[in-house]
Write a protein that holds these residues in place. Structure first.
Motif, PDB file in Angstrom:
ATOM      1  N   HIS A 151       0.726  -1.147  -0.190  1.00 38.24           N
ATOM      2  CA  HIS A 151       0.007   0.213  -0.036  1.00 38.24           C
ATOM      3  C   HIS A 151       0.889   1.325  -0.326  1.00 38.24           C
ATOM      4  CE1 HIS A 151      -3.798   2.383   0.205  1.00 38.24           C
ATOM      5  NE2 HIS A 151      -3.090   2.984   1.827  1.00 38.24           N
ATOM      6  N   ARG A 157       0.135  -1.642  -8.396  1.00 41.18           N
ATOM      7  CA  ARG A 157      -1.096  -2.383  -8.572  1.00 41.18           C
ATOM      8  C   ARG A 157      -1.690  -3.936  -7.583  1.00 41.18           C
ATOM      9  NH1 ARG A 157      -3.412  -2.334 -14.897  1.00 41.18           N
ATOM     10  NH2 ARG A 157      -5.881  -2.194 -13.629  1.00 41.18           N
ATOM     11  N   SER A 158      -0.541  -4.668  -7.752  1.00 41.81           N
ATOM     12  CA  SER A 158      -1.894  -5.988  -6.771  1.00 41.81           C
ATOM     13  C   SER A 158      -0.039  -7.073  -6.578  1.00 41.81           C
ATOM     14  CB  SER A 158      -3.137  -6.035  -8.381  1.00 41.81           C
ATOM     15  OG  SER A 158      -2.401  -6.976  -9.599  1.00 41.81           O
ATOM     16  N   GLU A 178       1.933  -7.221 -10.193  1.00 41.72           N
ATOM     17  CA  GLU A 178       1.665  -6.349 -10.822  1.00 41.72           C
ATOM     18  C   GLU A 178       1.611  -4.878 -11.013  1.00 41.72           C
ATOM     19  OE1 GLU A 178      -2.426  -5.885 -13.645  1.00 41.72           O
ATOM     20  OE2 GLU A 178      -2.718  -6.884 -10.903  1.00 41.72           O
ATOM     21  N   LEU A 179       2.658  -4.442 -11.568  1.00 41.00           N
ATOM     22  CA  LEU A 179       3.189  -3.608 -11.660  1.00 41.00           C
ATOM     23  C   LEU A 179       2.661  -2.473 -12.114  1.00 41.00           C
ATOM     24  CD1 LEU A 179       6.839  -4.253 -10.606  1.00 41.00           C
ATOM     25  CD2 LEU A 179       5.814  -4.651  -9.550  1.00 41.00           C
ATOM     26  N   TYR A 180       2.951  -1.087 -11.817  1.00 41.99           N
ATOM     27  CA  TYR A 180       2.284   0.111 -12.281  1.00 41.99           C
ATOM     28  C   TYR A 180       3.287   0.795 -13.245  1.00 41.99           C
ATOM     29  CZ  TYR A 180      -1.973   1.041 -10.028  1.00 41.99           C
ATOM     30  OH  TYR A 180      -3.593   0.482  -9.122  1.00 41.99           O
ATOM     31  N   ASP A 181       4.700   0.402 -13.014  1.00 41.32           N
ATOM     32  CA  ASP A 181       6.261   0.655 -13.132  1.00 41.32           C
ATOM     33  C   ASP A 181       7.081   0.161 -12.976  1.00 41.32           C
ATOM     34  OD1 ASP A 181       8.335   2.705 -13.329  1.00 41.32           O
ATOM     35  OD2 ASP A 181       7.619   4.513 -12.000  1.00 41.32           O
ATOM     36  N   ASP A 232      -4.360  -5.838  -3.824  1.00 41.28           N
ATOM     37  CA  ASP A 232      -5.338  -4.949  -4.663  1.00 41.28           C
ATOM     38  C   ASP A 232      -5.681  -3.246  -4.648  1.00 41.28           C
ATOM     39  OD1 ASP A 232      -7.265  -3.042  -6.982  1.00 41.28           O
ATOM     40  OD2 ASP A 232      -7.363  -5.270  -7.959  1.00 41.28           O
ATOM     41  N   ARG A 233      -4.411  -2.708  -5.407  1.00 42.68           N
ATOM     42  CA  ARG A 233      -4.636  -0.818  -4.861  1.00 42.68           C
ATOM     43  C   ARG A 233      -6.124  -0.235  -4.373  1.00 42.68           C
ATOM     44  NH1 ARG A 233      -0.650   1.812  -3.342  1.00 42.68           N
ATOM     45  NH2 ARG A 233       0.348   0.263  -3.947  1.00 42.68           N
ATOM     46  N   ASP A 234      -6.750  -1.082  -5.895  1.00 43.34           N
ATOM     47  CA  ASP A 234      -7.955  -0.220  -6.041  1.00 43.34           C
ATOM     48  C   ASP A 234      -9.602  -0.918  -4.972  1.00 43.34           C
ATOM     49  OD1 ASP A 234      -7.677   1.345  -7.896  1.00 43.34           O
ATOM     50  OD2 ASP A 234      -8.065   0.031  -9.588  1.00 43.34           O
ATOM     51  N   TYR A 236      -8.386  -2.290  -2.178  1.00 44.28           N
ATOM     52  CA  TYR A 236      -7.045  -1.854  -0.520  1.00 44.28           C
ATOM     53  C   TYR A 236      -7.808  -2.697   0.214  1.00 44.28           C
ATOM     54  CZ  TYR A 236      -3.825  -1.981   2.818  1.00 44.28           C
ATOM     55  OH  TYR A 236      -2.630  -2.453   4.240  1.00 44.28           O
TER      56      TYR A 236
END
Length: 255
Positions: A151, A157-158, A178-181, A232-234, A236
Motif C-alpha cells: 500500500h 498495482r496488485s 503486477e506493477l504500474y512502473d 489490489d490497490r483499488d 485495498y
C-alpha cells in the motif's frame, strides 16, 4: 561440451524420468543440434525451419548429429547451432524443439516452456511440469505485512500468490507482482517491500517473486487465470481471495 553429449542424454530419457529429462536440458544449453531447414540456406534472410504439429502445439524438428542427419534422410539444407541459440529463437513464438523425430519411438519433444528455461537459465526457472495451487500454509502475518508495505509502494498495482511444486526441487511460495512502473527506481522499491515483509515467513519456506507482465511465465499464467489478488490497490483491505484448486493445465509432456 564433448560431442555427442546431447545424444547420450537423449538416450536416457523415458516417461517419468524427470531427472534424465533435466540432464537433457542441461546438455542442450551448450550442445549442438542440426536444425532442418525447409526453405533457404543457413544465415540467409529466407531461411525457415521445418515444423511439426503435435496435438495442436508447434515444434521445429532437429537431429543430434551428422550421423542422425544421414539416418533421417533429410536432403534439404540444415544449420548447426547450440541448443541455447535455437531455444532463444523458438520460445518467444511458443515453438518447441523436437529431437530426432525419425528415430524409433518418434524422438523427444521439448516444449517451448522448457526452451525458455534453456535460454534463460535452468537454475533460474523451476523444472516443469509444475503443480500449482493456492497456498495452504498459514501465513496471515506475512500477507498482512506485505499488503501494508505494498500500500505504501506506489509501483505496486496488485499481488497474487501460488504454491509451486516443481517436478524437481523443493516447493515454494510465489508472489505475483503486477506493477504500474518497471523503472529501476520502482523495481528497487518493490525489492525493499519484499525484504521488509519476508522476515516473518516461517523458517525454511522459500519465497520467490514472479512478474505478472511476463507472458511466458507458467506461474504468472496460472495466477492470472486462477488466483484473485490478495492485495489490489483499488480494493485495498478487501477480504482474502477464496482458495482455488489445481486449475492450471499441465505442460505438454516432454516425451
Amino acid at each position: 561440451m564433448p560431442a555427442g553429449q546431447v545424444e547420450e542424454a537423449l538416450g536416457q530419457v523415458s516417461p517419468g524420468r524427470f531427472d534424465a529429462y533435466e540432464r537433457l536440458l542441461h546438455a542442450l544449453v551448450e550442445g549442438q543440434v542440426w536444425m532442418l531447414l525447409w526453405h533457404g540456406q543457413p544465415g540467409s534472410p529466407d531461411a525457415q525451419y521445418g515444423n511439426m504439429d503435435i496435438e495442436g502445439l508447434g515444434y521445429a524438428p532437429c537431429v543430434t548429429s551428422a550421423h542422425e542427419l544421414a539416418a533421417s534422410g533429410w536432403h534439404r539444407s540444415h544449420e548447426v547451432v547450440t541448443g541455447r541459440q535455437v531455444a532463444a529463437a523458438l520460445f518467444p513464438e511458443r515453438w518447441g524443439l523436437w529431437l530426432n523425430p525419425h528415430a524409433p519411438g518418434g524422438g523427444v519433444g521439448v516444449p517451448w516452456a522448457d526452451l525458455r528455461r534453456v535460454a534463460g537459465g535452468l537454475d533460474r526457472l523451476p523444472a516443469g511440469p509444475l503443480r500449482l495451487s493456492e497456498p495452504t500454509v498459514e501465513m496471515h502475518q506475512f500477507y498482512a505485512l506485505l499488503g501494508q508495505h505494498a500500500h505504501r509502494t506506489p509501483a505496486v498495482r496488485s499481488l497474487r500468490r501460488a504454491w509451486v511444486q516443481p517436478a524437481l526441487g523443493s516447493p515454494y511460495l510465489a508472489i505475483g507482482l503486477e506493477l504500474y512502473d518497471t523503472s529501476q527506481q520502482a523495481v528497487e522499491s518493490v525489492r525493499l517491500m519484499m525484504r521488509q515483509a519476508v522476515g516473518v515467513v516461517p523458517d525454511g519456506l522459500p519465497v520467490s517473486t514472479v512478474a505478472m507482465a511476463d507472458a511466458y511465465d507458467p506461474v504468472a499464467m496460472w495466477m492470472q487465470a486462477n488466483s484473485r489478488p490478495f492485495f489490489d490497490r483499488d480494493l485495498y483491505g478487501a477480504a482474502p481471495a477464496p482458495t482455488a484448486g489445481y486449475g492450471y493445465p499441465p505442460q505438454p509432456q516432454p516425451y
